[in-house]
Design a protein around this motif. Structure first.
Motif, PDB file in Angstrom:
ATOM      1  N   LEU A 174       6.578  -2.587 -10.746  1.00 16.35           N
ATOM      2  CA  LEU A 174       6.726  -2.460  -9.237  1.00 16.35           C
ATOM      3  C   LEU A 174       6.657  -1.843  -8.777  1.00 16.35           C
ATOM      4  CD1 LEU A 174       7.617  -4.413  -7.013  1.00 16.35           C
ATOM      5  CD2 LEU A 174      10.017  -3.729  -7.413  1.00 16.35           C
ATOM      6  N   LEU A 175       6.952  -0.432  -8.777  1.00 15.93           N
ATOM      7  CA  LEU A 175       6.739   0.457  -8.167  1.00 15.93           C
ATOM      8  C   LEU A 175       5.309   1.348  -8.331  1.00 15.93           C
ATOM      9  CD1 LEU A 175       7.308   2.923  -6.517  1.00 15.93           C
ATOM     10  CD2 LEU A 175       8.233   4.366  -8.555  1.00 15.93           C
ATOM     11  N   ALA A 176       4.481   0.799  -9.215  1.00 18.75           N
ATOM     12  CA  ALA A 176       3.160   0.877  -9.180  1.00 18.75           C
ATOM     13  C   ALA A 176       2.526   0.202  -9.041  1.00 18.75           C
ATOM     14  CB  ALA A 176       3.052   1.007 -11.059  1.00 18.75           C
ATOM     15  N   LEU A 177       2.634  -0.749  -8.762  1.00 19.61           N
ATOM     16  CA  LEU A 177       2.298  -2.318  -8.603  1.00 19.61           C
ATOM     17  C   LEU A 177       1.650  -1.316  -7.083  1.00 19.61           C
ATOM     18  CD1 LEU A 177      -0.052  -4.299  -8.235  1.00 19.61           C
ATOM     19  CD2 LEU A 177       2.647  -6.011  -7.449  1.00 19.61           C
ATOM     20  N   LEU A 178       2.915  -1.374  -6.211  1.00 15.33           N
ATOM     21  CA  LEU A 178       3.052  -0.990  -4.898  1.00 15.33           C
ATOM     22  C   LEU A 178       2.531   0.504  -4.180  1.00 15.33           C
ATOM     23  CD1 LEU A 178       6.696  -1.215  -3.515  1.00 15.33           C
ATOM     24  CD2 LEU A 178       4.952  -2.829  -3.596  1.00 15.33           C
ATOM     25  N   ALA A 179       3.037   1.107  -5.437  1.00 15.23           N
ATOM     26  CA  ALA A 179       2.144   2.829  -5.091  1.00 15.23           C
ATOM     27  C   ALA A 179       0.777   3.243  -4.865  1.00 15.23           C
ATOM     28  CB  ALA A 179       3.017   3.989  -6.316  1.00 15.23           C
ATOM     29  N   GLN A 180      -0.223   2.087  -6.123  1.00 15.87           N
ATOM     30  CA  GLN A 180      -1.536   1.879  -5.721  1.00 15.87           C
ATOM     31  C   GLN A 180      -2.435   1.575  -4.581  1.00 15.87           C
ATOM     32  OE1 GLN A 180      -3.424   0.149  -9.594  1.00 15.87           O
ATOM     33  NE2 GLN A 180      -1.156  -0.144 -10.327  1.00 15.87           N
ATOM     34  N   ARG A 181      -1.192   1.209  -3.742  1.00 22.39           N
ATOM     35  CA  ARG A 181      -1.869   0.552  -2.391  1.00 22.39           C
ATOM     36  C   ARG A 181      -0.965   0.809  -1.055  1.00 22.39           C
ATOM     37  NH1 ARG A 181      -6.850   0.879  -1.399  1.00 22.39           N
ATOM     38  NH2 ARG A 181      -6.929  -0.817   0.125  1.00 22.39           N
ATOM     39  N   PRO A 182      -0.728   2.517  -0.895  1.00 19.16           N
ATOM     40  CA  PRO A 182       0.578   2.509   0.137  1.00 19.16           C
ATOM     41  C   PRO A 182       0.434   1.919   1.468  1.00 19.16           C
ATOM     42  CG  PRO A 182       0.118   4.607  -2.119  1.00 19.16           C
ATOM     43  CD  PRO A 182      -0.950   3.397  -1.956  1.00 19.16           C
ATOM     44  N   GLY A 183       0.581   1.748   1.735  1.00 16.46           N
ATOM     45  CA  GLY A 183       0.863   1.134   3.141  1.00 16.46           C
ATOM     46  C   GLY A 183       0.560  -0.577   3.096  1.00 16.46           C
ATOM     47  N   VAL A 184      -0.224  -0.863   2.192  1.00 14.81           N
ATOM     48  CA  VAL A 184      -0.513  -2.619   1.977  1.00 14.81           C
ATOM     49  C   VAL A 184       0.464  -3.037   2.186  1.00 14.81           C
ATOM     50  CG1 VAL A 184      -1.450  -3.883   0.554  1.00 14.81           C
ATOM     51  CG2 VAL A 184      -2.426  -1.742   1.104  1.00 14.81           C
ATOM     52  N   VAL A 185       0.715  -4.159   2.617  1.00 16.11           N
ATOM     53  CA  VAL A 185       2.059  -5.255   2.795  1.00 16.11           C
ATOM     54  C   VAL A 185       1.395  -6.199   0.931  1.00 16.11           C
ATOM     55  CG1 VAL A 185       2.941  -7.280   3.380  1.00 16.11           C
ATOM     56  CG2 VAL A 185       2.429  -5.678   5.246  1.00 16.11           C
ATOM     57  N   PHE A 186       2.254  -6.282  -0.087  1.00  9.06           N
ATOM     58  CA  PHE A 186       1.975  -7.393  -1.183  1.00  9.06           C
ATOM     59  C   PHE A 186       3.131  -8.471  -0.348  1.00  9.06           C
ATOM     60  CE2 PHE A 186       0.920  -3.250  -2.665  1.00  9.06           C
ATOM     61  CZ  PHE A 186      -0.072  -3.897  -3.431  1.00  9.06           C
ATOM     62  N   ARG A 187       3.060  -9.583  -0.712  1.00 10.88           N
ATOM     63  CA  ARG A 187       3.824 -10.805  -0.804  1.00 10.88           C
ATOM     64  C   ARG A 187       4.597 -10.851  -1.668  1.00 10.88           C
ATOM     65  NH1 ARG A 187       0.761 -14.419  -1.437  1.00 10.88           N
ATOM     66  NH2 ARG A 187      -0.751 -14.007  -2.633  1.00 10.88           N
ATOM     67  N   ARG A 188       5.586 -11.600  -1.470  1.00 17.69           N
ATOM     68  CA  ARG A 188       6.553 -11.957  -2.485  1.00 17.69           C
ATOM     69  C   ARG A 188       6.161 -12.854  -3.772  1.00 17.69           C
ATOM     70  NH1 ARG A 188       9.562 -11.715   2.540  1.00 17.69           N
ATOM     71  NH2 ARG A 188      11.646 -10.474   2.959  1.00 17.69           N
ATOM     72  N   GLU A 189       5.691 -13.604  -3.267  1.00 17.87           N
ATOM     73  CA  GLU A 189       4.933 -14.937  -4.203  1.00 17.87           C
ATOM     74  C   GLU A 189       4.034 -13.544  -5.284  1.00 17.87           C
ATOM     75  OE1 GLU A 189       5.854 -16.760  -0.843  1.00 17.87           O
ATOM     76  OE2 GLU A 189       4.848 -15.215  -1.477  1.00 17.87           O
ATOM     77  N   GLN A 190       2.694 -12.957  -4.437  1.00 21.48           N
ATOM     78  CA  GLN A 190       2.088 -11.306  -5.324  1.00 21.48           C
ATOM     79  C   GLN A 190       2.758 -10.336  -6.472  1.00 21.48           C
ATOM     80  OE1 GLN A 190      -0.550  -9.418  -2.726  1.00 21.48           O
ATOM     81  NE2 GLN A 190      -1.491  -8.005  -4.765  1.00 21.48           N
TER      82      GLN A 190
END
Length: 238
Positions: A174-190
């Motif tokens: 989870l952290l790696a997914l968010l960290a690869q695009r800082p500032g980008v909103v990831f949808r819950r479903e995604q």
């Protein structure tokens, strides 16, 4: 994430731009090929992360625009068109398009494809950077630096100010997914789809628990921001 939308239909462009902005993207609209190419000029034009390119443009064929973009800038291009035949798809990909989406499309799938090509481009750019000269300060290959937080993708190691943080497998993913695009909103479903490899139903509470656990273990509650009604994004500390 900055996105250049190349679409001659004003109503289609306005509707799509509204959806993309709702999900945290900054959208600039170009109405024809020449306008798009001018927007991609290094000076004084702004940098973009992804181009959404319609093929049916009024001034020139979208395939030619894609070819010129490839000669002008190293930027991911997603062709979005009603041309569903295989020959058109092959031709577009051979010209350098990173993806090809046929209208009508599902907006959720389009968003997922945008994030996917942007992540691949970011990773390839990071791997191409020369290593730092100081071996003590040099990050490991594939490491992401987020203020005091270091996320090493190959070794699955996370540190905060040099201190190792023990994470579960899903917490790291989870952290790696968010960290690869800082500032980008990831949808819950995604997030559920990419981290848990399943659908959203019945997994929402699991996601919330993992986010809370990450905030606690990293001792940085503001690192992962909740975007009400949409999902989460990672905010790099100053």
């Amino acid at each position: 994430m900055r996105l250049l939308l190349v679409e001659d239909d004003e109503r289609v462009a306005a509707a799509l731009a509204a959806v993309l902005r709702k999900h945290g993207l900054s959208v600039t609209h170009a109405r024809n090929g020449e306008e798009a190419l001018r927007a991609l000029l290094p000076e004084p034009g702004p940098a973009y992360d992804v181009v959404l390119l319609d093929l049916g443009l009024p001034d020139q064929d979208g395939f030619e625009v894609c070819s010129r973009i490839r000669r002008q800038a190293a930027i991911p291009v997603i062709m979005v068109t009603a041309r569903a035949d295989v020959r058109s798809r092959i031709h577009g990909l051979n010209l350098g398009a990173d993806d090809y989406v046929v209208k009508p499309y599902d907006t959720g799938e389009l968003l997922a494809r945008i994030h996917a090509v942007a992540r691949r481009h970011t990773q390839e750019a990071a791997e191409a950077l020369p290593a730092a000269q100081d071996p003590v300060l040099r990050p490991q290959p594939g490491a992401l630096w987020l203020g005091p937080v270091s996320v090493e993708l190959p070794t699955r190691r996370v540190t905060v100010e040099g201190e190792d943080i023990a994470l579960t497998r899903k917490e790291f993913d989870l952290l790696a997914l968010l960290a690869q695009r800082p500032g980008v909103v990831f949808r819950r479903e995604q997030i559920i789809s990419e981290v848990w490899r399943t659908s959203w139903e019945g997994t929402g509470r699991t996601l919330e628990v993992h986010v809370a656990s990450l905030r606690s273990k990293l001792r940085l509650p503001a690192l992962i921001e909740t975007v009400r009604g949409v999902g989460y994004r990672l905010v790099v500390p100053a």
